[in-house]
Design a protein around this motif. Sequence first.
Motif, mmCIF file in Angstrom:
data_model
loop_
_atom_site.group_PDB
_atom_site.id
_atom_site.type_symbol
_atom_site.label_atom_id
_atom_site.label_comp_id
_atom_site.label_asym_id
_atom_site.label_seq_id
_atom_site.Cartn_x
_atom_site.Cartn_y
_atom_site.Cartn_z
ATOM 1 N N GLY A 28 20.660 2.598 -0.262
ATOM 2 C CA GLY A 28 21.647 3.082 0.694
ATOM 3 C C GLY A 28 22.677 2.029 1.040
ATOM 4 O O GLY A 28 22.788 0.991 0.377
ATOM 5 N N ILE A 29 23.429 2.287 2.112
ATOM 6 C CA ILE A 29 24.514 1.401 2.518
ATOM 7 C C ILE A 29 23.989 0.261 3.376
ATOM 8 O O ILE A 29 23.305 0.483 4.382
ATOM 9 C CB ILE A 29 25.579 2.198 3.308
ATOM 10 N N ARG A 30 24.309 -0.967 2.975
ATOM 11 C CA ARG A 30 23.966 -2.131 3.790
ATOM 12 C C ARG A 30 24.824 -2.153 5.050
ATOM 13 O O ARG A 30 25.984 -1.749 5.031
ATOM 14 C CB ARG A 30 24.215 -3.423 3.019
ATOM 15 N N THR A 31 24.262 -2.678 6.128
ATOM 16 C CA THR A 31 25.005 -2.777 7.381
ATOM 17 C C THR A 31 26.069 -3.858 7.284
ATOM 18 O O THR A 31 27.237 -3.628 7.604
ATOM 19 C CB THR A 31 24.039 -3.054 8.543
ATOM 20 N N THR A 32 25.681 -5.054 6.875
ATOM 21 C CA THR A 32 26.610 -6.112 6.484
ATOM 22 C C THR A 32 26.053 -6.732 5.209
ATOM 23 O O THR A 32 24.984 -6.337 4.732
ATOM 24 C CB THR A 32 26.742 -7.210 7.572
ATOM 25 N N ILE A 33 26.739 -7.733 4.690
ATOM 26 C CA ILE A 33 26.229 -8.393 3.485
ATOM 27 C C ILE A 33 25.565 -9.724 3.813
ATOM 28 O O ILE A 33 25.185 -10.466 2.915
ATOM 29 C CB ILE A 33 27.347 -8.595 2.436
ATOM 30 N N LEU A 34 25.403 -10.037 5.104
ATOM 31 C CA LEU A 34 24.793 -11.295 5.533
ATOM 32 C C LEU A 34 23.359 -11.081 5.981
ATOM 33 O O LEU A 34 23.059 -10.124 6.700
ATOM 34 C CB LEU A 34 25.585 -11.921 6.684
ATOM 35 N N ARG A 35 22.483 -11.998 5.597
ATOM 36 C CA ARG A 35 21.107 -12.008 6.087
ATOM 37 C C ARG A 35 21.016 -13.014 7.238
ATOM 38 O O ARG A 35 21.182 -14.206 7.030
ATOM 39 C CB ARG A 35 20.135 -12.396 4.983
ATOM 40 N N THR A 36 20.748 -12.509 8.422
ATOM 41 C CA THR A 36 20.731 -13.374 9.605
ATOM 42 C C THR A 36 19.460 -13.228 10.429
ATOM 43 O O THR A 36 19.242 -14.007 11.355
ATOM 44 C CB THR A 36 21.912 -13.031 10.530
ATOM 45 N N GLY A 37 18.644 -12.238 10.139
ATOM 46 C CA GLY A 37 17.503 -11.926 10.984
ATOM 47 C C GLY A 37 17.840 -10.947 12.088
ATOM 48 O O GLY A 37 16.941 -10.439 12.765
ATOM 49 N N GLN A 38 19.149 -10.670 12.295
ATOM 50 C CA GLN A 38 19.545 -9.644 13.261
ATOM 51 C C GLN A 38 19.400 -8.270 12.611
ATOM 52 O O GLN A 38 19.624 -8.102 11.409
ATOM 53 C CB GLN A 38 20.983 -9.865 13.728
ATOM 54 N N GLN A 39 19.049 -7.272 13.417
ATOM 55 C CA GLN A 39 18.727 -5.981 12.824
ATOM 56 C C GLN A 39 19.944 -5.221 12.310
ATOM 57 O O GLN A 39 19.805 -4.315 11.483
ATOM 58 C CB GLN A 39 17.923 -5.133 13.804
ATOM 59 N N TRP A 40 21.141 -5.561 12.784
ATOM 60 C CA TRP A 40 22.351 -4.907 12.278
ATOM 61 C C TRP A 40 23.059 -5.802 11.254
ATOM 62 O O TRP A 40 24.266 -5.966 11.266
ATOM 63 C CB TRP A 40 23.275 -4.507 13.429
ATOM 64 N N ASP A 41 22.261 -6.384 10.377
ATOM 65 C CA ASP A 41 22.749 -7.145 9.226
ATOM 66 C C ASP A 41 21.877 -6.795 8.022
ATOM 67 O O ASP A 41 20.897 -6.053 8.145
ATOM 68 C CB ASP A 41 22.688 -8.655 9.510
ATOM 69 N N ALA A 42 22.249 -7.337 6.850
ATOM 70 C CA ALA A 42 21.456 -7.114 5.645
ATOM 71 C C ALA A 42 20.036 -7.670 5.880
ATOM 72 O O ALA A 42 19.857 -8.637 6.619
ATOM 73 C CB ALA A 42 22.123 -7.816 4.459
ATOM 74 N N PRO A 43 19.049 -7.065 5.247
ATOM 75 C CA PRO A 43 19.131 -5.971 4.266
ATOM 76 C C PRO A 43 19.002 -4.577 4.883
ATOM 77 O O PRO A 43 18.762 -3.621 4.162
ATOM 78 C CB PRO A 43 17.930 -6.265 3.373
ATOM 79 N N ASN A 44 19.150 -4.495 6.209
ATOM 80 C CA ASN A 44 18.909 -3.215 6.868
ATOM 81 C C ASN A 44 20.017 -2.201 6.613
ATOM 82 O O ASN A 44 21.195 -2.555 6.513
ATOM 83 C CB ASN A 44 18.765 -3.409 8.377
ATOM 84 N N GLY A 45 19.595 -0.955 6.561
ATOM 85 C CA GLY A 45 20.507 0.178 6.566
ATOM 86 C C GLY A 45 20.069 1.118 7.668
ATOM 87 O O GLY A 45 18.877 1.224 7.975
ATOM 88 N N TRP A 46 21.033 1.810 8.271
ATOM 89 C CA TRP A 46 20.763 2.682 9.403
ATOM 90 C C TRP A 46 21.306 4.072 9.118
ATOM 91 O O TRP A 46 22.388 4.227 8.534
ATOM 92 C CB TRP A 46 21.430 2.130 10.662
ATOM 93 N N ALA A 47 20.583 5.082 9.583
ATOM 94 C CA ALA A 47 20.981 6.467 9.317
ATOM 95 C C ALA A 47 22.422 6.761 9.714
ATOM 96 O O ALA A 47 23.155 7.389 8.935
ATOM 97 C CB ALA A 47 20.020 7.423 10.031
ATOM 98 N N PRO A 48 22.901 6.365 10.916
ATOM 99 C CA PRO A 48 24.277 6.736 11.269
ATOM 100 C C PRO A 48 25.307 6.175 10.309
ATOM 101 O O PRO A 48 26.316 6.830 10.021
ATOM 102 C CB PRO A 48 24.449 6.170 12.682
ATOM 103 N N LEU A 49 25.065 4.988 9.801
ATOM 104 C CA LEU A 49 26.040 4.372 8.907
ATOM 105 C C LEU A 49 26.019 5.022 7.526
ATOM 106 O O LEU A 49 27.036 5.035 6.820
ATOM 107 C CB LEU A 49 25.789 2.875 8.807
#
Length: 534
Positions: A418-439
């Motif tokens: 699916g779509i990555r939230t960002t392309i950075l891995r930071t440990g924050q949940q709204w960054d890679a590798p996470n994807g979220w349903a709304p996005l």
Amino acid sequence: MSSRVRRLCAGFGTSFLAFALTANAQPSPADQFGDLFAAVQEGHVFEDGKTFADAVPRRAPDAIMAEYAAKPPTSPTDLRYFVLDNFTVPGVNDKPLPPLREHIRTLWPQLSRDAVTPPPASSAIALPSPYVVPGGRFREIYYWDSYFTMLGLVADGRDDLVEGMIDDFASLIERFGHIPNGTRTYYLSRSQPPFFALMLDLSKQTDGTVRARRLAALRKEHAYWMAGESCARAAKACERVVRMPDGSVLNRYWDDRDTPRDESFAEDRATAKASARPAAEVYRDLRAGAESGWDFSSRWLSDPQDLATIRTTRVVPVDLNALMWAMEKRIEKGCKQAGDQPCTREFFQRAAARKGAIDRYMWQSRQRRFADWLLDESTPGSVQSSATLFPLFVGMASPAQTTAIAATTRRALLGEGGIRTTILRTGQQWDAPNGWAPLQWVALEGLHRGGQDALAKDVAARWLGTVNCTYLETGKMLEKYDVEERRAGGGGEYPLQDGFGWTNGVTAAILERYPALVPGTTLRTCAPTSGSEQ
């Protein structure tokens, strides 16, 4: 002695040989599955070592081991999928699961709540109509979550809940001047991404009085977001309004309070303590980050790896301003239908001016993306994120911009699942590798609206695969997912939640739009394939 027994003997020594040759010996799981058994147990694929020892193979052990030898799993995730596909594991996948769409339909009653009148001194806020909560720790209705939940309610014929939730939000605007982050008193000082205008698009209500009430609520919400317009000066901000260098007006996230959040009190105090800035500034930026819905993301950090550098109020977000444009266009349309010409002219002009400012300050043609604007640097932000798709989603992007963003999506944002939230891995949940349903929905709907149908369907298929794989493994619908490994997401300041309102809603809406994408019932295709997302 068979060649397989000889191989096992070599691995386990003469004591096994003596046992294996005993006439009445029954092979144990370790005997039958050798290297596979060792890999699972030593890799702690399951917390309790007895779990896999009690598993039941779903086909002949020789067939399982032949496949394992021919194509050994290359990661812990691959190994877990291999095991769950080939064994019935007690307490993990030993109960038959209904198809994904059927499971979602059973969740709506579990997540629905009746109209609430809170007890005295409770933090809960009263609501007049039934509604749907996200699930887990989120026991109340949330603003932007609800739009994506409503998509699924529409797909599943629950228009009664959709209309009731719209009335709940109209009631909140009438009482408080805005829709709070969620229906708790500690959320009243902020809102969330303004989706009320788009919720109205989902309504089938035709009664003129009801529609007039909702339009009045929408205009009142717009006034809340624009309350700082009179005090914002050139290149300065006031409340949620930013005056750009050329005098045009855009919006930012802001919270009316500058104290630790009640729901994250200790965490906020620890973050402020780690910062060299005044604590009140840090608290305000943390609260504004919560208003953004992206709590938290490298979009808001001057150092992407350090939450203490949060500066949300110094960022002009592209997604917020796209949603504000959508609000202004719907107010313009509603006023035109009501015969209110002054209002029609005002909001036509507001929407046109906002689109011009977004194109001037946020469109980066060489980078083929929309970017957030950084107030302190007077430059576009460098973080590439799926927020770039919001102008497509609301319909304000030009054909050339749409084509460019589609290319950026394929190149940078499209992960295997699916779509990555960002392309950075930071440990924050709204960054890679996470994807979220709304996005995912914002992406596929925006691409579809712009004529990029093949890419939109590809996003949908990848996301459905991720949701289904995790559902088959866990039996749950989750708040967020790792779209690179097709597994449960991580990061953030609280444990992963299941339920889950907006995942249910988006998944149901995708299956309604693309019925041919109904996922299968096997984990065999769940393991990631390196490089396949490009």
